[in-house]
Design an enzyme around this catalytic site. Structure first.
Site, PDB file in Angstrom:
ATOM      1  N   SER A 144     -26.922   4.289  26.620  1.00 29.29           N
ATOM      2  CA  SER A 144     -27.103   5.332  27.638  1.00 29.29           C
ATOM      3  C   SER A 144     -28.514   5.895  27.461  1.00 29.29           C
ATOM      4  O   SER A 144     -29.182   5.612  26.449  1.00 29.29           O
ATOM      5  CB  SER A 144     -26.060   6.421  27.383  1.00 29.29           C
ATOM      6  OG  SER A 144     -26.428   7.651  27.953  1.00 29.29           O
ATOM      7  N   TYR A 157     -21.347  12.661  22.793  1.00 32.17           N
ATOM      8  CA  TYR A 157     -21.718  11.471  23.580  1.00 32.17           C
ATOM      9  C   TYR A 157     -23.035  10.885  23.060  1.00 32.17           C
ATOM     10  O   TYR A 157     -23.155   9.674  22.860  1.00 32.17           O
ATOM     11  CB  TYR A 157     -21.834  11.880  25.049  1.00 32.17           C
ATOM     12  CG  TYR A 157     -22.040  10.747  26.023  1.00 32.17           C
ATOM     13  CD1 TYR A 157     -20.955   9.987  26.467  1.00 32.17           C
ATOM     14  CD2 TYR A 157     -23.303  10.432  26.514  1.00 32.17           C
ATOM     15  CE1 TYR A 157     -21.141   8.949  27.379  1.00 32.17           C
ATOM     16  CE2 TYR A 157     -23.497   9.407  27.415  1.00 32.17           C
ATOM     17  CZ  TYR A 157     -22.410   8.664  27.848  1.00 32.17           C
ATOM     18  OH  TYR A 157     -22.592   7.636  28.750  1.00 32.17           O
TER      19      TYR A 157
END
Ligand code: NDP
Length: 254
Positions: A144, A157
């Site tokens: 990501s 995350y």
């Protein structure tokens, strides 16, 4: 030799029933691969199977919870039963719990880490057992922008996605001798269920992403088909441990 052909190859895609996973699965199917969709929701699994079969691919859906060791083991057993082998694994299943760092409790933290990072360890371990026997394999881990940057609402995350890149490098260096290439893909901001929820929860996010992305748009799941084909085929046989951004330039914008 066709560097991008995947005829006769078998790909397991975790979270392959929607979003980026389905975008990648469609790319692999178009290049000739058979697909194993591994995710929890049976309705979404069924719909993904229909979509992939419409591309003339052989497809199997295995209801899988990547947080459960046994479920991952069963996934690879069923994939091998149906197709004889597994050549490609895409560790794509992922989620986010958006909280400030001080707001996490151990359950919300573990949910994110187990879904996004520990799952990649489990599935890679079972994929490796098959790939090492056949003397070749391709593993693609989905990172990501949070593999590179931080954000106030994304400590769990970001930890999981930073971890994915380092996990990728470690596996790449361990398994190069087995002719297994392990790479990461770092998507930018892509229009999926995950970010639709994010746009509701984080005010101004939509506009900030547009302003910072040189390509001037949000990404589409189908934008990931090309990189999936490349990292699954012979064209990437000397590429391992890399982290490739698919972000419309988001990460190079000053
Ligand atoms: P979606 O929410 O659209 O898809 C997530 C997928 O993961 C679904 O198929 C879901 O299926 C599956 N999944 C979630 N939890 C589990 C679980 N426990 N077991 C099995 N499958 C699970 O999100 P995206 O397509 O956006 O995200 C895909 C990946 O890309 C994630 O790793 C995400 O972090 C990453 N990513 C996304 C970006 C974006 O902008 N969208 C940017 C950067 C990275 P089901 O619920 O049926 O199990």
């Amino acid at each position: 030799m066709d560097l991008f052909a995947l005829h006769g190859r078998v790909a397991v895609v975790t979270g392959g029933n929607g979003g980026i996973g389905l975008g990648m699965a469609k790319g692999l199917a178009r290049a000739g691969a058979s697909i194993v969709v591994a995710a929890r929701d049976p309705k979404k699994n069924k719909a993904a199977v229909r979509e992939l079969e419409a591309l003339s691919a052989k497809v199997l859906a295995v209801e899988t919870d990547v947080r459960q060791t046994e479920s991952c083991q069963t996934l690879f057993r069923k994939a091998a039963q149906a197709f004889g082998t597994v050549d490609i694994l895409i560790n794509n299943a992922g989620m986010n719990v958006r909280l400030q760092p001080e707001e996490y409790d151990i359950d919300s933290w573990n949910t994110v880490l187990e879904t996004n990072l520990t799952s990649a360890m489990l599935c890679s371990k079972y994929a490796h057992q098959v790939m090492v026997r056949q003397g070749a394999g391709k593993i693609i881990n989905i990172g990501s922008m949070m593999s590179i940057f931080g954000a106030p609402f994304a400590s769990a995350y970001a930890a999981s996605k930073g971890g994915i890149v380092q996990f990728t490098k470690a596996c790449a260096s361990a398994w190069a001798k087995d002719n297994i290439q392990v790479n990461a893909v770092l998507p930018g901001w892509i229009d999926t269920d995950l970010t639709r929820r994010g746009r509701k929860e984080v005010s101004g996010l939509h506009e900030r992403v547009l302003a910072r992305t040189p390509a001037g748009r949000w990404g589409d799941p189908d934008d990931h088909a090309g990189v999936a084909i490349f990292l699954s085929g012979k064209g990437s046989d000397f590429i391992t441990g890399a982290a490739i951004t698919v972000d419309g330039g988001f990460s190079i914008q000053a």
